[in-house]
Design an enzyme around this catalytic site. Sequence first.
Site, PDB file in Angstrom:
ATOM      1  CE  LYS A 150      46.058  16.094 -10.749  1.00  5.90           C
ATOM      2  NZ  LYS A 150      46.721  14.851 -10.505  1.00  5.90           N
TER       3      LYS A 150
HETATM    4  C1  LIG Z   1      46.342  13.540 -10.010  1.00  4.73           C
HETATM    5  C2  LIG Z   1      47.374  12.884  -9.227  1.00  4.73           C
HETATM    6  C3  LIG Z   1      47.888  11.638  -9.599  1.00  4.73           C
HETATM    7  C4  LIG Z   1      47.320  10.834 -10.739  1.00  4.73           C
HETATM    8  O1  LIG Z   1      47.517  11.447 -11.984  1.00  4.73           O
HETATM    9  P1  LIG Z   1      46.864  10.790 -13.302  1.00  4.73           P
HETATM   10  O2  LIG Z   1      47.623  11.444 -14.425  1.00  4.73           O
HETATM   11  O3  LIG Z   1      45.428  11.167 -13.294  1.00  4.73           O
HETATM   12  O4  LIG Z   1      47.087   9.333 -13.234  1.00  4.73           O
HETATM   13  C5  LIG Z   1      48.912  11.105  -8.842  1.00  4.73           C
HETATM   14  N1  LIG Z   1      49.410  11.749  -7.774  1.00  4.73           N
HETATM   15  C6  LIG Z   1      48.934  12.949  -7.374  1.00  4.73           C
HETATM   16  C7  LIG Z   1      49.552  13.644  -6.201  1.00  4.73           C
HETATM   17  C8  LIG Z   1      47.892  13.551  -8.080  1.00  4.73           C
HETATM   18  O5  LIG Z   1      47.408  14.731  -7.667  1.00  4.73           O
END
Ligand SMILES: *Cc1c(COP(=O)(O)O)cnc(C)c1O
Length: 384
Positions: A189
């Site tokens: 992210k």
């Molecule tokens: C990556 C992602 C998640 C999960 O995030 P984590 O921090 O890895 O649990 C949830 N929703 C979306 C849209 C994502 O891209």
Amino acid sequence: MTAVETGLPRVDVMKPWLGAEEVAAVTEVIESGWVAQGPRVAAFESAFADAMRARAAVATSSCTTALHLALVVAGIRAGDDVVVPSFSFVATANAPTYVGARPVFADVDAATGNLTAETVAAALTPATRAVIAVDQAGVPVDLAPIRELCDPRGIVVIEDAACGAGSTYHDRPVGAGAEITAWSFHPRKILTTGEGGMITTSRPDWASRARRLREHAMSVSAADRHASLVSPPEEFGEVGFNFRMTDLQAAVGLVQLGRLPAIVARRREIAARYRHELADVAGLRLVDDPAWGAGNAQSLWVEVLPAYRLDREGLLLALASAGISARRGIMAAHRQPAHAGRTHVPLPVTEQLTDSTLILPLFHQMTDDELGRVVDVLRGYGGE
Ligand SMILES: *Cc1c(COP(=O)(O)O)cnc(C)c1O
């Protein structure tokens, strides 16, 4: 790492941008002797709430646990339906099942890859109590019409801004228009703490319940207990969780948050270069900013249309043989065995996008040479 086929250095699809300041911040935490949830988590929460113009922020161990907690504090439980896009990382669809609710898949808009008021309306059932609206790939979801649909029906709109830090919606940070929003700090992210997440919310009551629930629903936090020599006896008012972030992670998060404007500016610059270089290539469509906001270019997806000389799989192979690591586009949860058999409305746009899109390499440190190599491959198979 070198690509075996070409001998050229490999171009990765994504790399986190971390530096000496993060190392120093973690060192300081270790030297302080307090590494679990404590003062850095509190400082990160307040800095994050300020940056996202939220009333309150509660740090968690991931966005997945943030979504779970958001559903709990919003009162979602067994027997309830939660509308979610299938076109998202599987965590979005999994979250309702953690509280015994049923995810109901809605389709998305082809331009943004996001839910719209129309696609949500088509998926409502008499049992719908919540909607999880995703800012997919960092592209802001048009939240206001979804809230206009849901608010009068008593349906809570939860924003999944896992990919959305630094994106704006009507000149405010995404997430600011939802009652409750979940964020991710996974390395894939925009900001990273290794693993980590956050809830932001406009509801102080939800914030304080989330704060207790993430720590076993304990009446006194471990940090407060430690601060006094004779701490009051703790009480556990309900069954909670361990969804805590550590101070090690929060210290990294504070540094990363300071980098957010630079991260977004650089990512948008690279995305603009891709758009410019590929504008005249027939058969490729790059995701772009919608009228209502600006994305952070967390993931730059491109749709491979019939006019292109390769299909999506062919283009992935062509990139791989040039030493470039791209990725298939965003998954469709309704096609996964984990969610097989769930009833849903037809999802033609989701299926079209998941089959025909791929995610281009894009990271802060990307060089002109690396970008040029990707562009050369993409231009090489353009349609007439
Ligand atoms: C990556 C992602 C998640 C999960 O995030 P984590 O921090 O890895 O649990 C949830 N929703 C979306 C849209 C994502 O891209």
